[in-house]
Scaffold this motif. Structure first.
Motif, short mmCIF file in Angstrom:
data_model
loop_
_atom_site.label_atom_id
_atom_site.label_comp_id
_atom_site.label_asym_id
_atom_site.label_seq_id
_atom_site.Cartn_x
_atom_site.Cartn_y
_atom_site.Cartn_z
N ALA A 361 29.04 42.81 12.42
CA ALA A 361 29.14 43.80 13.50
C ALA A 361 28.85 43.13 14.83
CB ALA A 361 28.16 44.94 13.26
N ALA A 383 33.47 47.96 17.90
CA ALA A 383 33.32 46.59 18.43
C ALA A 383 31.90 46.06 18.25
CB ALA A 383 33.71 46.57 19.91
N HIS A 534 32.58 54.16 27.92
CA HIS A 534 34.02 53.96 27.89
C HIS A 534 34.62 54.12 29.29
CE1 HIS A 534 33.83 54.66 23.45
NE2 HIS A 534 34.66 53.66 23.53
N1 LIG Z 1 25.00 51.29 8.95
C1 LIG Z 1 26.15 50.65 8.83
N2 LIG Z 1 26.57 50.21 7.63
C2 LIG Z 1 27.74 49.55 7.49
N3 LIG Z 1 28.56 49.26 8.51
C3 LIG Z 1 28.19 49.68 9.74
C4 LIG Z 1 26.97 50.38 9.96
N4 LIG Z 1 26.86 50.65 11.28
C5 LIG Z 1 27.96 50.13 11.84
N5 LIG Z 1 28.76 49.54 10.93
C6 LIG Z 1 30.02 48.82 11.17
O1 LIG Z 1 29.73 47.84 12.14
C7 LIG Z 1 30.76 47.76 13.10
C8 LIG Z 1 30.18 48.00 14.50
O2 LIG Z 1 29.72 49.37 14.55
P1 LIG Z 1 29.08 49.97 15.88
O3 LIG Z 1 28.65 51.35 15.58
O4 LIG Z 1 28.09 49.03 16.42
O5 LIG Z 1 30.36 49.99 16.81
P2 LIG Z 1 30.56 50.71 18.22
O6 LIG Z 1 31.24 49.73 19.10
O7 LIG Z 1 29.30 51.31 18.69
O8 LIG Z 1 31.60 51.85 17.79
P3 LIG Z 1 31.78 53.32 18.51
O9 LIG Z 1 32.27 53.10 19.90
O10 LIG Z 1 32.84 53.95 17.64
O11 LIG Z 1 30.47 53.99 18.42
C9 LIG Z 1 31.80 48.77 12.70
O12 LIG Z 1 32.81 48.07 11.97
C10 LIG Z 1 31.06 49.74 11.78
O13 LIG Z 1 31.94 50.26 10.82
#
Ligand SMILES: Nc1ncnc2c1ncn2[C@@H]1O[C@H](COP(=O)(O)OP(=O)(O)OP(=O)(O)O)[C@@H](O)[C@H]1O
Length: 590
Positions: A361, A383, A534
């Motif tokens: 991640a 992301a 965003h």
């Molecule tokens: N607890 C978790 N267990 C497994 N995978 C996770 C977990 N939390 C996040 N991920 C994965 O890690 C990656 C990054 O997630 P994150 O929530 O940090 O993204 P983000 O940029 O904040 O997304 P959004 O804008 O949709 O909130 C994604 O592919 C998500 O599916």
């Protein structure tokens, strides 16, 4: 260093405390005495009837008549005492257990204290644990207590029968072992596999039912209600089949129990007659055997229930062991400066995938946050933006270095970290309480003026003042619009007034003008701010914008630089600046 709380660092205690063990022992004693009274009542009544047939003087029967009355009376009183003491003990055990389980859950969910990152199934696990604790009541009242009472009664009845006629005692002992040990083992074995399958079927049905209920509007709109309802019906039919099977097994066990009881009674009768015992003794022994097996047969039902509740009890014990294990005493470094710097060096986070393996991640992220710096984090969904905030708050433990001031984040007391780096994260919750309670949760000692100021900055004050109940209006997640909820959570974050404020999409649900005004206000704050957003329009005020893609920093710099060079940021900026377009970060080609 702050003193540890009462439960912090406490060692593993026994699941049931000494006083409750004493109460439960009292309940077993009362229950056994009640059952023995029942057996004695049957035996004395049998003696009375058989002896009366011999036409003795009335005085020879007087004691037995008194005995019958006394045993009948005591049986009732003792049964009441057993229920009272047993339920009291079970409820006390449950009350104590709940507190300890919640404490263990809290500890096991505290990432700063070493817990793994949260998973989407955590809420499900917590819900199941709550149900598991309730099933401990069944374990005590429907399994352990009746089984102990039955075995003790059976043992005492065998002893009395053996004293009256050893051969009959031996036969009764055989019947007691078959009904009190072999039959329950059989019942438990049959119930175990059934319980596993029924639990799976029940979970499937719950998921289907939830899908149909929550998604009713979508299903109706897309004409898919029938298909989903059929899925739920299939799951319900499977569960009904399993329940019918369990019912049939239960009935078979009951029939087997009755056959064992009948067989043992006949065997005792035959043995007593063959030994040349007189008619009165034969009657007494035969009816004593009948009453003793009446007391022993409930063990089969207790064993069946035990195999149902055993997995739950194991989970509770496992949690208590893990959560109650004494933590090695850790010396924390002193709390950070009031305006500390924060730095990430080569940070990597990988989440475990359901099917095995892991997905990164965050991958090699560096970030410098001297006191007062304003950083905005942008990037496509998934992301890694929220994960980055999780690393900063200590919620997610990464590989690589996270420095708060001069020391690693993990070297601080988690409470100091929470007081220093906090804000609005995606899992923030609106409690079913007044607006005041929800906002001041962050700082219970805050004055009205401070709460009003935070609400004003979050753009919430006008709405609060327009409400008939004002600050005392009851709210909850379901009673607020998306924008109201977000503003309330933002007011709470602002009132917390931490030196490093992290905000995950604080303007979600707000109109653009309000959102831009709010972000501009936040980016001109005196403290360190890390903001996931965003919306780019107000980001000119940020010191640095970090563009994430699939866990990597693909661009970084101030708005004026990034907007002028080709790359994902300029693409997004161009899209956002075009009227009537919905901003979205395009993914660079892999
Ligand atoms: N607890 C978790 N267990 C497994 N995978 C996770 C977990 N939390 C996040 N991920 C994965 O890690 C990656 C990054 O997630 P994150 O929530 O940090 O993204 P983000 O940029 O904040 O997304 P959004 O804008 O949709 O909130 C994604 O592919 C998500 O599916």
């Amino acid at each position: 260093m702050k003193p540890a709380g009462p439960a912090e660092g406490g060692g593993m205690r026994r699941p049931i405390e000494g006083r409750e063990v004493l109460r439960l022992t009292g309940a077993v004693a009362a229950g056994t005495s009640a059952e023995l009274c029942a057996v004695a009542l049957t035996a004395t009544a049998a003696w009375l009837v058989a002896r009366a047939g011999q036409h003795p003087p009335l005085s020879a029967l007087a004691l037995a008549i008194v005995g019958v009355r006394a045993f009948a009376l005591f049986r009732g009183v003792l049964r009441y005492a057993e229920r009272l003491v047993g339920h009291d003990a079970a409820l006390r055990v449950l009350a104590g257990l709940r507190v300890r389980v919640y404490e263990a859950l809290r500890r096991s969910a505290d990432p700063a204290a070493g817990a793994p990152p949260r998973t989407p199934r955590d809420a499900e696990a917590v819900q199941r644990m709550v149900a598991d604790v309730e099933s401990v009541q069944d374990l005590l009242l429907r399994c352990l207590l009746p089984a102990s009472v039955a075995w003790l009664t059976g043992l005492a009845a065998v002893a009395v029968a053996a004293v009256l006629l050893p051969a009959a005692g031996a036969v009764l002992a055989g019947g007691v072992v078959l009904s009190g040990v072999a039959l329950p083992a059989l019942a438990a074995r049959a119930a175990r596999s059934d319980a596993r399958r029924a639990a799976g079927a029940r979970a499937d049905l719950a998921v289907c039912a939830l899908d149909v209920r929550r998604g009713a509007a979508d299903l109706a709109a897309f004409g898919a209600t029938g298909r989903f309802a059929a899925r739920a019906e299939t799951a319900a039919a499977r569960l009904a089949r399993l329940e019918r099977r369990a019912g049939a097994i239960e009935a078979a066990v009951a029939a087997l129990g009755a056959a064992l009881q009948g067989g043992t009674v006949l065997a005792v009768l035959w043995t007593a007659r063959r030994s040349g015992a007189d008619g009165v003794l034969v009657t007494v022994l035969t009816l004593t055997a009948l009453a003793a097996l009446d007391a022993v047969l409930p063990v089969a039902e207790a064993a069946r229930r035990l195999s149902e509740v055993r997995p739950a009890a194991h989970r509770v014990l496992g949690l208590l062991r893990a959560g109650g294990r004494p933590r090695p005493h850790r010396a924390f470094v002193p709390a950070p400066d009031p305006r500390p710097s924060l730095e990430l060096r080569g940070v990597r986070v990988a989440y475990a995938r359901d099917g095995g393996g892991s997905v990164p991640a965050l991958d090699g992220v560096d970030l410098r946050l001297p006191a007062g710096r304003k950083v905005a984090v942008v990037g496509a969904s998934g992301a890694g933006k929220s994960t980055l905030l999780g690393v900063l708050t200590g919620e997610v433990r990464p590989e690589g270095a996270v420095l708060l001031g001069d020391a690693p984040l993990g070297a601080y007391d988690p409470r100091d970290v929470r007081a220093t780096v906090r804000g609005l994260t995606q899992d923030a919750h609106v409690f079913n309480a007044s607006i005041r309670a929800n906002v001041t949760l962050a700082r219970p000692g805050a004055t009205d003026a401070e709460a009003t100021d935070a609400a004003c900055r979050a753009g919430l004050l006008d709405w609060i003042e327009a409400l008939p109940g004002g600050w005392d209006t009851l709210v909850g997640d379901s009673r607020l619009s998306g924008g109201q909820r977000q503003r309330l959570l933002l007011a709470r974050a602002l009132l917390a007034d931490p030196p490093v404020l992290v905000l995950d999409e604080p303007t979600e649900g707000l109109d653009l003008a309000t959102a831009d005004r709010l972000v501009t206000d936040l980016l001109t704050d005196r403290r360190t701010v890390v903001l996931v957003t965003h919306r780019l329009a107000p980001l000119a005020a940020a010191d640095e914008i970090v563009v994430l893609d699939r866990g990597r920093v693909v661009q970084r710099g101030p708005h004026r630089d990034l907007a002028g060079v080709p790359g994902p940021y300029r693409d997004l900026w161009a899209t956002e600046s075009r009227p009537g377009t919905v901003p979205a970060i395009p993914r660079p080609r892999a």
